[in-house]
Design a protein around this motif. Structure first.
Motif, PDB file in Angstrom:
ATOM      1  N   GLY A 185       8.116  -9.172   6.273  1.00 54.98           N
ATOM      2  CA  GLY A 185       7.125  -8.816   5.261  1.00 54.98           C
ATOM      3  C   GLY A 185       7.423  -7.477   4.626  1.00 54.98           C
ATOM      4  N   VAL A 186       7.679  -6.463   5.477  1.00 54.04           N
ATOM      5  CA  VAL A 186       7.980  -5.126   4.956  1.00 54.04           C
ATOM      6  C   VAL A 186       9.318  -5.135   4.215  1.00 54.04           C
ATOM      7  N   ALA A 187      10.322  -5.807   4.796  1.00 47.06           N
ATOM      8  CA  ALA A 187      11.658  -5.828   4.188  1.00 47.06           C
ATOM      9  C   ALA A 187      11.649  -6.513   2.827  1.00 47.06           C
ATOM     10  N   THR A 188      10.866  -7.574   2.673  1.00 45.49           N
ATOM     11  CA  THR A 188      10.796  -8.283   1.387  1.00 45.49           C
ATOM     12  C   THR A 188      10.250  -7.365   0.294  1.00 45.49           C
ATOM     13  N   VAL A 189       9.150  -6.684   0.598  1.00 44.18           N
ATOM     14  CA  VAL A 189       8.564  -5.758  -0.383  1.00 44.18           C
ATOM     15  C   VAL A 189       9.522  -4.596  -0.644  1.00 44.18           C
ATOM     16  N   PHE A 190      10.142  -4.075   0.423  1.00 46.86           N
ATOM     17  CA  PHE A 190      11.074  -2.955   0.312  1.00 46.86           C
ATOM     18  C   PHE A 190      12.251  -3.311  -0.593  1.00 46.86           C
TER      19      PHE A 190
ATOM     20  N   LEU B 214       0.828  -1.208   0.000  1.00 52.11           N
ATOM     21  CA  LEU B 214       0.000   0.000   0.000  1.00 52.11           C
ATOM     22  C   LEU B 214       0.863   1.260   0.000  1.00 52.11           C
ATOM     23  N   VAL B 215       1.912   1.251   0.836  1.00 54.70           N
ATOM     24  CA  VAL B 215       2.750   2.448   1.025  1.00 54.70           C
ATOM     25  C   VAL B 215       3.917   2.497   0.037  1.00 54.70           C
ATOM     26  N   ALA B 216       4.425   1.340  -0.389  1.00 54.50           N
ATOM     27  CA  ALA B 216       5.565   1.240  -1.308  1.00 54.50           C
ATOM     28  C   ALA B 216       6.786   2.002  -0.794  1.00 54.50           C
TER      29      ALA B 216
END
Length: 451
Positions: free
Chosen positions: A335-340, A129-131
């Motif tokens: 989760g956040v680190a993977t997308v980041f 959502l935030v990217a």
């Protein structure tokens, strides 16, 4: 009528324990930040002692703060093994129904795995959502070499101790849990000999919990030096460059701790979640300061039994198990680190990839239990699974220490939440203690003066 000489004895402390710990934490953060801003290579004050050139900054940070902080964390870790062993033996030996142990284990593991799956799903949703990584071209001088994580089968094999004393010396929590459970079951089957030994262990449990209370009263000073050292050395420029990622992980952690846990507690037990959050304040502050679920374990156990009313037969099993396999905070970071990292390296992940991330990280929370640096090892496994470069971990190492503090606080809250749900389902929760806002406070008070 004669008045007692002690009738107007003043209270030892003006503030409660939580307030004193909070004051110590804030003071440490301020002092550490001021030290970092005030001292540099050109502006450091120094003096000579016996011909030795001593830096004021080094004396405070590497000397007083470092020594004080290491001693405080070591004193907490000192109690972990005796506390888990003694309390788990007491709890297991008191079980009248052996099948109850299987139910406790089954419920606890299902809840821990379930909350971890929810945590990483929430993190991935918010990150998409935030990217946080879009448009960033970060470079890092740091390198990260992924350690090999053991397979799930090997972890199950390693749970059986070949040498219980060695397991205790090394702090191998899963092996200690297995040995303690077997020892407690054997005691319950030994008739009079088992009853006599049970009395000894119950007395030992009282003594260990009193040691925990003593350390809690010294906590404000320990928290102060830990925070002062950390904030005098942490690089704020790294935080600013990763501000979006840093803030997003914090938001996800707060949502999981303050929304997900209360909803689960209410739905599965009917208990008032606000009481749980209120009573977790001391354990959460400890966890935040030490960044270690294991080091905080004595405080988490004391909170679960004395303040939340979870019977020892349940808390002695679910809480140590949670400190070992409950990785909700770490799952959120993953989760956040993977997308980041995917966004930084401009790699498009499909829905199936995200599903693989959720499954891998959830199962890895048990598969990597007890491995040092578990969070980064799990993240390396997840990145490899979906074809992302593992060296991307080097980008976030700089801010991981601060985030680790917050996710540890979330983890210990989850441990107590699961303990309360399991205890309520087994009829092993004292509702009077749970609903009493003052429960356990007297147990924390220690009078160091001779009576």
């Amino acid at each position: 009528m004669t008045k007692s000489n002690h009738s107007h004895k003043p209270s030892t402390h003006t503030f409660g324990l939580t307030a004193r710990i909070f004051i110590g934490m804030i003071s440490g953060i301020l002092i550490g930040t001021l030290l970092q801003l005030s001292f540099d290579d050109s502006g450091d004050l120094s003096f000579s002692v016996f011909g030795m050139h001593i830096s004021t900054y080094a004396l405070l940070v590497e000397g007083i703060f470092n020594v004080g902080g290491e001693i405080f964390v070591a004193s907490l870790k000192m109690l972990v093994v005796p506390l888990v062993f003694v309390s788990l033996v007491c709890g297991t030996s008191s079980l009248s129904d052996p099948s109850k142990l299987g139910r406790l284990g089954g419920k606890s593991i299902v809840l821990y795995i379930g909350t971890t799956a929810i945590a990483i799903s929430l993190a991935i949703f918010l990150a998409l959502l935030v990217a946080p990584g879009e448009g960033l071209n970060l470079t890092s001088q740091a390198v990260y070499e992924a350690k090999q994580a053991p397979s799930l089968g090997q972890v199950i094999i390693n749970m059986m101790p070949t040498n219980p004393i060695n397991a205790m010396a090394e702090g191998n929590m899963l092996q200690i849990i297995v040995f303690s459970v077997l020892f407690g079951i054997a005691m319950s089957m030994c008739g009079e000999a088992g009853k006599r030994l049970t009395n000894v262990f119950e007395d030992l449990s009282e003594v260990v919990m009193k040691l925990v209370a003593i350390l809690m009263n010294l906590a404000p000073y320990g928290v102060f030096v830990l925070m002062a050292k950390l904030f005098s050395t942490i690089g704020f420029e790294t935080i600013f460059s990763l501000f979006k990622y840093f803030l997003l992980v914090l938001v996800a952690l707060f949502i999981h701790g303050l929304v997900t846990y209360p909803i689960l507690l209410k739905l599965l037990s009917g208990l008032n979640p606000l009481i749980l959050l209120y009573k977790m304040r001391d354990a959460a502050l400890f966890a935040f300061s030490t960044s270690s679920s294991s080091a905080t374990l004595p405080i988490t156990m004391e909170t679960a039994t004395k303040k939340l009313g979870v019977k020892s037969s349940v808390a002695s099993f679910t809480v140590p198990l949670g400190s070992t396999i409950n990785m909700d905070g770490t799952a959120i970071m993953q989760g956040v680190a993977t997308v980041f990292i995917a966004q930084v390296y401009v790699v498009d992940l499909a829905l199936s990839d995200y599903m693989m991330v959720i499954i891998t990280a959830t199962l890895a929370s048990i598969g990597t239990a007890g491995v040092p640096g578990v969070g980064l090892i799990m993240l390396a496994m997840v990145l490899t699974q979906v074809g992302l470069p593992v060296e991307g971990i080097a980008l976030i190492i700089g801010v991981d220490r601060l985030l680790d503090m917050t996710r540890t606080a979330v983890n210990v809250t989850g441990d107590c939440m699961v303990a309360c749900i399991v205890a309520k389902s087994e009829g092993e929760l004292d509702l009077k203690v749970y609903n009493d806002p003052e429960a356990g406070i007297k147990d924390e008070e220690i009078n160091f003066e001779k009576s």
